[in-house]
Design an enzyme around this catalytic site. Sequence first.
Site, PDB file in Angstrom:
ATOM      1  N   HIS A  46       0.847  -1.195   0.000  1.00 13.80           N
ATOM      2  CA  HIS A  46       0.000   0.000   0.000  1.00 13.80           C
ATOM      3  C   HIS A  46       0.879   1.240   0.000  1.00 13.80           C
ATOM      4  O   HIS A  46       2.105   1.154   0.107  1.00 13.80           O
ATOM      5  CB  HIS A  46      -0.980   0.003   1.186  1.00 13.80           C
ATOM      6  N   CYS A  91       5.957   6.078   4.728  1.00 14.62           N
ATOM      7  CA  CYS A  91       4.816   5.292   4.241  1.00 14.62           C
ATOM      8  C   CYS A  91       4.056   5.961   3.098  1.00 14.62           C
ATOM      9  O   CYS A  91       3.098   5.400   2.576  1.00 14.62           O
ATOM     10  CB  CYS A  91       3.870   4.954   5.392  1.00 14.62           C
ATOM     11  N   HIS A 113       4.942   0.357  -0.356  1.00 14.40           N
ATOM     12  CA  HIS A 113       5.677  -0.617   0.452  1.00 14.40           C
ATOM     13  C   HIS A 113       4.714  -1.719   0.860  1.00 14.40           C
ATOM     14  O   HIS A 113       3.516  -1.622   0.602  1.00 14.40           O
ATOM     15  CB  HIS A 113       6.296   0.052   1.686  1.00 14.40           C
ATOM     16  N   HIS A 164       3.572  -5.132   3.717  1.00 14.29           N
ATOM     17  CA  HIS A 164       3.590  -5.692   5.063  1.00 14.29           C
ATOM     18  C   HIS A 164       3.201  -7.169   5.000  1.00 14.29           C
ATOM     19  O   HIS A 164       2.425  -7.579   4.138  1.00 14.29           O
ATOM     20  CB  HIS A 164       2.595  -4.980   5.976  1.00 14.29           C
ATOM     21  N   HIS A 176      -1.173 -10.472  -1.619  1.00 18.11           N
ATOM     22  CA  HIS A 176      -0.348 -10.094  -2.765  1.00 18.11           C
ATOM     23  C   HIS A 176      -1.028  -9.067  -3.669  1.00 18.11           C
ATOM     24  O   HIS A 176      -0.835  -9.062  -4.886  1.00 18.11           O
ATOM     25  CB  HIS A 176       0.114 -11.328  -3.550  1.00 18.11           C
ATOM     26  N   GLU A 231       0.568  -5.121  11.411  1.00 16.12           N
ATOM     27  CA  GLU A 231       1.305  -4.882  10.175  1.00 16.12           C
ATOM     28  C   GLU A 231       2.810  -5.065  10.344  1.00 16.12           C
ATOM     29  O   GLU A 231       3.514  -5.289   9.369  1.00 16.12           O
ATOM     30  CB  GLU A 231       0.964  -3.522   9.578  1.00 16.12           C
TER      31      GLU A 231
END
EC number: 4.1.2.50
Length: 150
Positions: free
Chosen positions: A16, A25, A29, A31, A75, A136
């Site tokens: 996201h 952020c 990137h 998680h 994914h 996360e």
Amino acid sequence: MSKIRITKQFSFETGHALYGYDGKCKNVHGHSYKLSVTVIGTPITDTGNVKYGMVIDFGDLKKIIKEEIVDIFDHATVFNKNTPHIELANELMQRDHHVILVEYQPTSENMVIDFADKIKKRLPDNIQLFSLKLQETDTSFAEWYQSDNL
């Protein structure tokens, strides 16, 4: 009969970006999310029922969470559809990437609210969603409790 809470945990990988954020952020990137789903109900007392003694079959709960969340978000890359990231999202989709466009900033806080809404719609009437925990990172998570949202 006593109310019992049961919890099942799930894992999925999601990317996201937080548009407008003032830190790292803001970049795309990912998680390795861990989702803990806790439901509450009364164990089945009918000895003739194959689910006797269960609040809900863990397999039934797994099916709901996989269909509503894991199979969709695993994914994938999530973007707020109302941000300039839409151009990147469209480019990725043209290249056959799995992109999800949502109405909200895709923070853990907003994702856990979205997940709660999806799960509650699928649970049997005698089972209530008690809480969700969306982790996360090893040290960061968001929690949703039904009791906070009455």
